[in-house]
Design a protein around this motif. Sequence first.
Motif, mmCIF file in Angstrom:
data_model
loop_
_atom_site.group_PDB
_atom_site.id
_atom_site.type_symbol
_atom_site.label_atom_id
_atom_site.label_comp_id
_atom_site.label_asym_id
_atom_site.label_seq_id
_atom_site.Cartn_x
_atom_site.Cartn_y
_atom_site.Cartn_z
ATOM 1 N N THR A 192 23.789 -7.895 31.032
ATOM 2 C CA THR A 192 25.182 -8.308 31.247
ATOM 3 C C THR A 192 26.091 -7.087 31.340
ATOM 4 O O THR A 192 26.935 -6.987 32.239
ATOM 5 N N GLU A 193 25.909 -6.155 30.401
ATOM 6 C CA GLU A 193 26.753 -4.964 30.324
ATOM 7 C C GLU A 193 26.607 -4.091 31.571
ATOM 8 O O GLU A 193 27.595 -3.761 32.245
ATOM 9 N N LEU A 194 25.364 -3.745 31.903
ATOM 10 C CA LEU A 194 25.126 -2.827 33.022
ATOM 11 C C LEU A 194 25.356 -3.493 34.379
ATOM 12 O O LEU A 194 25.937 -2.896 35.277
ATOM 13 N N VAL A 195 24.912 -4.758 34.504
ATOM 14 C CA VAL A 195 25.074 -5.451 35.780
ATOM 15 C C VAL A 195 26.546 -5.737 36.058
ATOM 16 O O VAL A 195 27.033 -5.522 37.176
ATOM 17 N N SER A 196 27.275 -6.219 35.043
ATOM 18 C CA SER A 196 28.699 -6.515 35.255
ATOM 19 C C SER A 196 29.481 -5.222 35.519
ATOM 20 O O SER A 196 30.372 -5.195 36.380
ATOM 21 N N TYR A 197 29.144 -4.141 34.815
ATOM 22 C CA TYR A 197 29.789 -2.850 35.085
ATOM 23 C C TYR A 197 29.503 -2.407 36.523
ATOM 24 O O TYR A 197 30.406 -1.980 37.250
ATOM 25 N N ASP A 198 28.235 -2.521 36.922
ATOM 26 C CA ASP A 198 27.820 -2.174 38.288
ATOM 27 C C ASP A 198 28.623 -2.960 39.326
ATOM 28 O O ASP A 198 29.178 -2.391 40.268
ATOM 29 N N PHE A 226 33.983 -7.569 27.777
ATOM 30 C CA PHE A 226 34.397 -8.954 27.510
ATOM 31 C C PHE A 226 33.308 -9.950 27.912
ATOM 32 O O PHE A 226 32.949 -10.850 27.140
ATOM 33 N N ILE A 227 32.748 -9.776 29.101
ATOM 34 C CA ILE A 227 31.699 -10.685 29.570
ATOM 35 C C ILE A 227 30.491 -10.642 28.636
ATOM 36 O O ILE A 227 29.911 -11.670 28.275
ATOM 37 N N THR A 228 30.122 -9.447 28.207
ATOM 38 C CA THR A 228 28.967 -9.264 27.327
ATOM 39 C C THR A 228 29.177 -9.938 25.977
ATOM 40 O O THR A 228 28.266 -10.574 25.434
ATOM 41 N N THR A 229 30.385 -9.825 25.414
ATOM 42 C CA THR A 229 30.668 -10.412 24.108
ATOM 43 C C THR A 229 30.537 -11.927 24.144
ATOM 44 O O THR A 229 29.961 -12.537 23.232
ATOM 45 N N VAL A 230 31.058 -12.563 25.173
ATOM 46 C CA VAL A 230 31.003 -14.014 25.299
ATOM 47 C C VAL A 230 29.561 -14.500 25.347
ATOM 48 O O VAL A 230 29.182 -15.475 24.694
ATOM 49 N N ILE A 231 28.720 -13.799 26.097
ATOM 50 C CA ILE A 231 27.334 -14.238 26.289
ATOM 51 C C ILE A 231 26.448 -13.904 25.088
ATOM 52 O O ILE A 231 25.588 -14.695 24.690
ATOM 53 N N ALA A 232 26.671 -12.731 24.485
ATOM 54 C CA ALA A 232 25.723 -12.224 23.476
ATOM 55 C C ALA A 232 26.082 -12.542 22.033
ATOM 56 O O ALA A 232 25.241 -12.368 21.148
ATOM 57 N N SER A 233 27.289 -13.007 21.747
ATOM 58 C CA SER A 233 27.715 -13.204 20.356
ATOM 59 C C SER A 233 26.785 -14.103 19.527
ATOM 60 O O SER A 233 26.417 -13.751 18.409
ATOM 61 N N GLY A 281 34.241 -3.963 23.683
ATOM 62 C CA GLY A 281 35.183 -3.532 24.712
ATOM 63 C C GLY A 281 35.499 -2.053 24.594
ATOM 64 O O GLY A 281 35.382 -1.302 25.566
ATOM 65 N N SER A 282 35.865 -1.630 23.372
ATOM 66 C CA SER A 282 36.190 -0.211 23.168
ATOM 67 C C SER A 282 34.945 0.659 23.297
ATOM 68 O O SER A 282 34.997 1.768 23.843
ATOM 69 N N TRP A 283 33.794 0.150 22.809
ATOM 70 C CA TRP A 283 32.544 0.906 22.911
ATOM 71 C C TRP A 283 32.169 1.115 24.376
ATOM 72 O O TRP A 283 31.786 2.221 24.775
ATOM 73 N N ASN A 284 32.282 0.059 25.160
ATOM 74 C CA ASN A 284 31.969 0.164 26.586
ATOM 75 C C ASN A 284 32.876 1.163 27.290
ATOM 76 O O ASN A 284 32.414 1.957 28.120
ATOM 77 N N ILE A 285 34.159 1.125 26.962
ATOM 78 C CA ILE A 285 35.108 2.048 27.598
ATOM 79 C C ILE A 285 34.753 3.496 27.271
ATOM 80 O O ILE A 285 34.618 4.335 28.164
ATOM 81 N N VAL A 286 34.583 3.777 25.981
ATOM 82 C CA VAL A 286 34.273 5.155 25.563
ATOM 83 C C VAL A 286 32.919 5.593 26.119
ATOM 84 O O VAL A 286 32.773 6.702 26.644
ATOM 85 N N MET A 287 31.926 4.696 26.028
ATOM 86 C CA MET A 287 30.574 5.067 26.461
ATOM 87 C C MET A 287 30.503 5.299 27.968
ATOM 88 O O MET A 287 30.024 6.345 28.426
ATOM 89 N N PHE A 288 30.977 4.339 28.778
ATOM 90 C CA PHE A 288 30.852 4.472 30.226
ATOM 91 C C PHE A 288 31.697 5.627 30.779
ATOM 92 O O PHE A 288 31.250 6.357 31.669
ATOM 93 N N VAL A 289 32.910 5.788 30.246
ATOM 94 C CA VAL A 289 33.753 6.906 30.690
ATOM 95 C C VAL A 289 33.082 8.232 30.323
ATOM 96 O O VAL A 289 32.994 9.151 31.148
ATOM 97 N N SER A 290 32.572 8.336 29.080
ATOM 98 C CA SER A 290 31.875 9.554 28.651
ATOM 99 C C SER A 290 30.602 9.779 29.462
ATOM 100 O O SER A 290 30.300 10.904 29.877
ATOM 101 N N PHE A 291 29.867 8.705 29.701
ATOM 102 C CA PHE A 291 28.604 8.777 30.449
ATOM 103 C C PHE A 291 28.831 9.319 31.867
ATOM 104 O O PHE A 291 28.136 10.239 32.314
#
Length: 309
Positions: A192-198, A226-233, A281-291
């Motif tokens: 969800t995380e990688l595909v939705s980001y892609d 956001f999409i990942t949280t809804v599906i994976a919670s 949400g914050s983890w994804n922002i920091v991680m993907f921007v840093s990555f």
Amino acid sequence: MVGLKPSDVPPPLGVKVLSAGTAACIADLVTFPLDTAKVRLQIQGEKAVVDAAKDIRYRGVFGTISTMVRTEGPRSLYNGLVAGLQRQMAFASIRIGLYDNVKSFYTGGKDNPNVGIRILAGCTTGAMAVSMAQPTDVVKVRFQAQMNLQGVARRYSGTMQAYRQIFHHEGLRGLWKGTLPNITRNALVNCTELVSYDLIKEAILKHKLMSDNLPCHFVSAFGAGFITTVIASPVDVVKTRYMNSPPGQYKSAINCAWTMMTKEGPTAFYKGFVPSFLRLGSWNIVMFVSFEQLKRAMMVSRNKIEATM
């Protein structure tokens, strides 16, 4: 352009693996208190937790953080950080760093893979990562769950001691406890995380809403979180409860889920949703921007080194 320009040459596997692990560690350092608050909210209601802290009640993410600081001190927000960083270096390096290569493997090197191929690649690297890094996740969750209160015995005093004690009392099965729900959870999270980001990033670039820079990465990462949280919670809550449980409390992850449903109702599966979203949400922002920036910085350094040789 905001940030470094993308490289003309695709980054090699080593650059992607190292930048993924490093970016995930940076994201963990920034968001770890939110993750700890999420774990405390998810396990609230368990008998062992109720007995240990009868007068403590967590209410919301920021209420949980303030209660922890007041009753246990600010260091409690970073319980399990060492195991968390160990987990990210082993875990994110595989699930994120290998994603593009696995995606290319499934397509035979063709460009523009379809959604099914992307989901398959995400599930594959997520499952591979969990299989290798599960002990670090077990230790991290147990450290985050234990309370630093007077009169409450601490299960573990240090990261290495935790690994030894779990192995001594529960064997290898204890270190890999919750692997099945964690594989399920991380297959969901990863794809969800990688595909939705892609897909979000590609749509933004295709419609020329933004260029391939920091704002584009920020928006794509926020949407993916956001999409990942809804599906994976729901799976995440079961994973946390099961991994933190003492031997014999639950027969299996499915039994854990059934117990939650019958005793606490369906809303139990979304306990800690707000901190989960704030954290993801914050983890994804920091991680993907840093990555993205680390990959580009490493490629710049690599090109400079090659130019001087």
